[in-house]
Design a protein around this motif. Structure first.
Motif, PDB file in Angstrom:
ATOM      1  N   VAL A  15     -72.948 -54.896-116.066  1.00 16.63           N
ATOM      2  CA  VAL A  15     -73.718 -56.295-116.213  1.00 16.63           C
ATOM      3  C   VAL A  15     -72.652 -57.332-115.944  1.00 16.63           C
ATOM      4  N   ARG A  16     -72.846 -57.836-114.688  1.00 20.52           N
ATOM      5  CA  ARG A  16     -71.568 -58.875-114.291  1.00 20.52           C
ATOM      6  C   ARG A  16     -72.119 -60.234-115.081  1.00 20.52           C
ATOM      7  N   LYS A  17     -71.058 -61.053-115.554  1.00 19.86           N
ATOM      8  CA  LYS A  17     -71.475 -62.365-115.990  1.00 19.86           C
ATOM      9  C   LYS A  17     -70.670 -63.434-115.013  1.00 19.86           C
ATOM     10  N   GLY A  18     -70.624 -64.721-115.427  1.00 29.85           N
ATOM     11  CA  GLY A  18     -69.706 -65.606-114.643  1.00 29.85           C
ATOM     12  C   GLY A  18     -70.174 -66.109-113.614  1.00 29.85           C
ATOM     13  N   PRO A  19     -69.304 -66.922-112.833  1.00 29.94           N
ATOM     14  CA  PRO A  19     -69.589 -67.387-111.553  1.00 29.94           C
ATOM     15  C   PRO A  19     -69.998 -66.528-110.437  1.00 29.94           C
ATOM     16  N   TRP A  20     -70.918 -66.934-109.686  1.00 34.59           N
ATOM     17  CA  TRP A  20     -71.439 -65.982-108.533  1.00 34.59           C
ATOM     18  C   TRP A  20     -70.293 -65.906-107.448  1.00 34.59           C
ATOM     19  N   THR A  21     -70.024 -64.654-106.915  1.00 32.44           N
ATOM     20  CA  THR A  21     -69.011 -64.703-105.726  1.00 32.44           C
ATOM     21  C   THR A  21     -70.035 -64.864-104.537  1.00 32.44           C
ATOM     22  N   MET A  22     -69.361 -65.373-103.406  1.00 30.89           N
ATOM     23  CA  MET A  22     -70.162 -65.208-101.996  1.00 30.89           C
ATOM     24  C   MET A  22     -70.975 -64.289-101.811  1.00 30.89           C
ATOM     25  N   GLU A  23     -70.170 -63.087-102.110  1.00 29.35           N
ATOM     26  CA  GLU A  23     -71.097 -61.717-101.626  1.00 29.35           C
ATOM     27  C   GLU A  23     -72.261 -61.624-102.310  1.00 29.35           C
ATOM     28  N   GLU A  24     -72.205 -61.923-103.747  1.00 25.43           N
ATOM     29  CA  GLU A  24     -73.453 -61.832-104.469  1.00 25.43           C
ATOM     30  C   GLU A  24     -74.575 -62.929-103.904  1.00 25.43           C
ATOM     31  N   ASP A  25     -74.191 -64.076-103.511  1.00 25.71           N
ATOM     32  CA  ASP A  25     -75.149 -65.000-103.155  1.00 25.71           C
ATOM     33  C   ASP A  25     -75.684 -64.410-101.851  1.00 25.71           C
ATOM     34  N   PHE A  26     -74.713 -63.848-100.952  1.00 27.13           N
ATOM     35  CA  PHE A  26     -75.550 -63.504 -99.665  1.00 27.13           C
ATOM     36  C   PHE A  26     -76.164 -62.162 -99.765  1.00 27.13           C
ATOM     37  N   ILE A  27     -76.043 -61.532-100.806  1.00 26.72           N
ATOM     38  CA  ILE A  27     -76.798 -60.385-101.013  1.00 26.72           C
ATOM     39  C   ILE A  27     -78.331 -60.813-101.591  1.00 26.72           C
ATOM     40  N   LEU A  28     -78.261 -61.750-102.815  1.00 25.32           N
ATOM     41  CA  LEU A  28     -79.684 -62.223-103.125  1.00 25.32           C
ATOM     42  C   LEU A  28     -80.161 -63.005-102.087  1.00 25.32           C
ATOM     43  N   ILE A  29     -79.680 -63.825-101.393  1.00 23.12           N
ATOM     44  CA  ILE A  29     -80.247 -64.569-100.292  1.00 23.12           C
ATOM     45  C   ILE A  29     -81.263 -63.541 -99.359  1.00 23.12           C
ATOM     46  N   ASN A  30     -80.362 -62.699 -98.975  1.00 22.71           N
ATOM     47  CA  ASN A  30     -80.758 -61.646 -97.928  1.00 22.71           C
ATOM     48  C   ASN A  30     -82.095 -61.059 -98.537  1.00 22.71           C
ATOM     49  N   TYR A  31     -81.879 -60.579 -99.744  1.00 28.87           N
ATOM     50  CA  TYR A  31     -82.823 -59.824-100.378  1.00 28.87           C
ATOM     51  C   TYR A  31     -84.084 -60.418-100.461  1.00 28.87           C
ATOM     52  N   ILE A  32     -84.013 -61.588-100.902  1.00 29.33           N
ATOM     53  CA  ILE A  32     -85.198 -62.655-101.084  1.00 29.33           C
ATOM     54  C   ILE A  32     -85.635 -62.898 -99.664  1.00 29.33           C
ATOM     55  N   ALA A  33     -85.057 -63.288 -98.723  1.00 25.78           N
ATOM     56  CA  ALA A  33     -85.285 -63.703 -97.242  1.00 25.78           C
ATOM     57  C   ALA A  33     -86.256 -62.298 -96.880  1.00 25.78           C
ATOM     58  N   ASN A  34     -85.940 -61.099 -97.252  1.00 26.32           N
ATOM     59  CA  ASN A  34     -86.757 -59.767 -96.739  1.00 26.32           C
ATOM     60  C   ASN A  34     -87.902 -59.317 -97.660  1.00 26.32           C
ATOM     61  N   HIS A  35     -87.710 -59.530 -99.012  1.00 30.44           N
ATOM     62  CA  HIS A  35     -88.801 -59.059 -99.816  1.00 30.44           C
ATOM     63  C   HIS A  35     -89.457 -60.081-100.589  1.00 30.44           C
ATOM     64  N   GLY A  36     -89.053 -61.212-100.470  1.00 29.16           N
ATOM     65  CA  GLY A  36     -89.548 -62.287-101.271  1.00 29.16           C
ATOM     66  C   GLY A  36     -89.016 -62.336-102.775  1.00 29.16           C
ATOM     67  N   GLU A  37     -89.570 -63.153-103.714  1.00 33.75           N
ATOM     68  CA  GLU A  37     -88.848 -63.300-105.077  1.00 33.75           C
ATOM     69  C   GLU A  37     -89.187 -62.064-105.833  1.00 33.75           C
ATOM     70  N   GLY A  38     -90.705 -61.775-106.083  1.00 31.57           N
ATOM     71  CA  GLY A  38     -91.098 -60.844-107.026  1.00 31.57           C
ATOM     72  C   GLY A  38     -90.457 -60.834-108.427  1.00 31.57           C
ATOM     73  N   VAL A  39     -90.497 -59.764-108.922  1.00 30.92           N
ATOM     74  CA  VAL A  39     -90.024 -59.388-110.505  1.00 30.92           C
ATOM     75  C   VAL A  39     -88.493 -59.679-110.452  1.00 30.92           C
ATOM     76  N   TRP A  40     -88.029 -60.506-111.304  1.00 25.58           N
ATOM     77  CA  TRP A  40     -86.589 -60.712-111.238  1.00 25.58           C
ATOM     78  C   TRP A  40     -85.639 -59.387-111.694  1.00 25.58           C
ATOM     79  N   ASN A  41     -85.958 -58.778-112.648  1.00 26.14           N
ATOM     80  CA  ASN A  41     -85.235 -57.792-113.156  1.00 26.14           C
ATOM     81  C   ASN A  41     -85.364 -56.496-111.830  1.00 26.14           C
ATOM     82  N   SER A  42     -86.376 -56.092-111.684  1.00 30.48           N
ATOM     83  CA  SER A  42     -86.383 -55.203-110.462  1.00 30.48           C
ATOM     84  C   SER A  42     -85.649 -55.584-109.322  1.00 30.48           C
TER      85      SER A  42
END
Length: 198
Positions: A15-42
């Motif tokens: 489990v990563r902690k601390g500041p988010w990287t651009m790559e992580e941001d990109f992954i999260l944005i992309n994922y939500i764009a494609n799948h919506g928010e849903g349940v955060w853990n999954s």
DNA sequence: AAGAATATCAACCGCAACCGG
DNA sequence: GCCGGTTGCGGTTGATATTCT
């Protein structure tokens, strides 16, 4: 409830902690764009992010969401924050609902770093008010103008002086300023003026 | 120019409420 | 009603940026 990483399983170690990287941001944005928010853990697992769902949610809500407004708090927003805080106290999320695009975290930080500081100063040096105000008034026209822009003569287009009505539907029938024991005292007003001298 | 002090803000933590089984 | 998982909230921390001396 959330379990603290007391156990030292291999999963916890990832489990990563601390500041988010651009790559992580990109992954999260992309994922939500494609799948919506849903349940955060999954969502975090499915997206391949080595973050807790909680961390993903926070990052999304406070930073990545398209409607998040960045940049300085305006005089209008500041006024609202102070008014709403006087009414509700530290109900940051509730206050944030009245400031479109602003997050509870941002408002909380703003309050603690800017407003609370001045209020504390006012409490520590209660007699400083008048003299300093007078000093400002007598030595700097700029300050007068800024104060005026921020508070005294502030008049957003859709704000007619009736804050209750301006705020919205919630409060049109409720208490008057005079009847609200939480409403502005001298120190609050002093702090507002100080803030706008910044 | 450099170090110290202070301010700012993103992120974490702990707790409580909520929800579905 | 109980239990475990999830979400939301408010407080706090720590890293970084900015200002001061």
């Amino acid at each position: 409830m959330e379990k603290k990483g007391g156990s030292s399983s291999s999963q916890d170690a990832e489990v990563r902690k601390g500041p988010w990287t651009m790559e992580e941001d990109f992954i999260l944005i992309n994922y939500i764009a494609n799948h919506g928010e849903g349940v955060w853990n999954s969502l975090a697992r499915s997206a391949g992010l080595k973050r807790t769902g909680k961390s993903c949610r926070l990052r999304w809500l406070n930073y990545l969401r398209p409607d998040v407004r960045r940049g300085n708090i305006t005089a209008e927003e500041q006024l609202l924050i102070m008014e709403l805080h006087a009414r509700w106290g530290n109900r940051w999320s509730k206050i944030a609902k009245h400031l479109p695009g602003r997050t509870d975290n941002e408002i909380k930080n703003y309050w603690r770093t800017r407003i609370q500081k001045h209020i504390k100063q006012a409490e520590t040096f209660p007699n400083q008010n008048n003299s300093e105000l007078q000093d400002n008034g007598s030595t700097s026209n700029d300050h007068i103008c800024e104060v005026g822009d921020g508070i005294e003569s502030y008049s957003p287009t859709n704000y007619d002086g009736n804050l209750e009505a301006f705020l919205d539907p919630l409060s049109t029938t409720t208490t008057t300023h005079q009847s609200n024991e939480n409403f502005w005292n001298d120190e609050d007003l002093w702090s507002m003026q100080l803030l706008n001298n910044d």
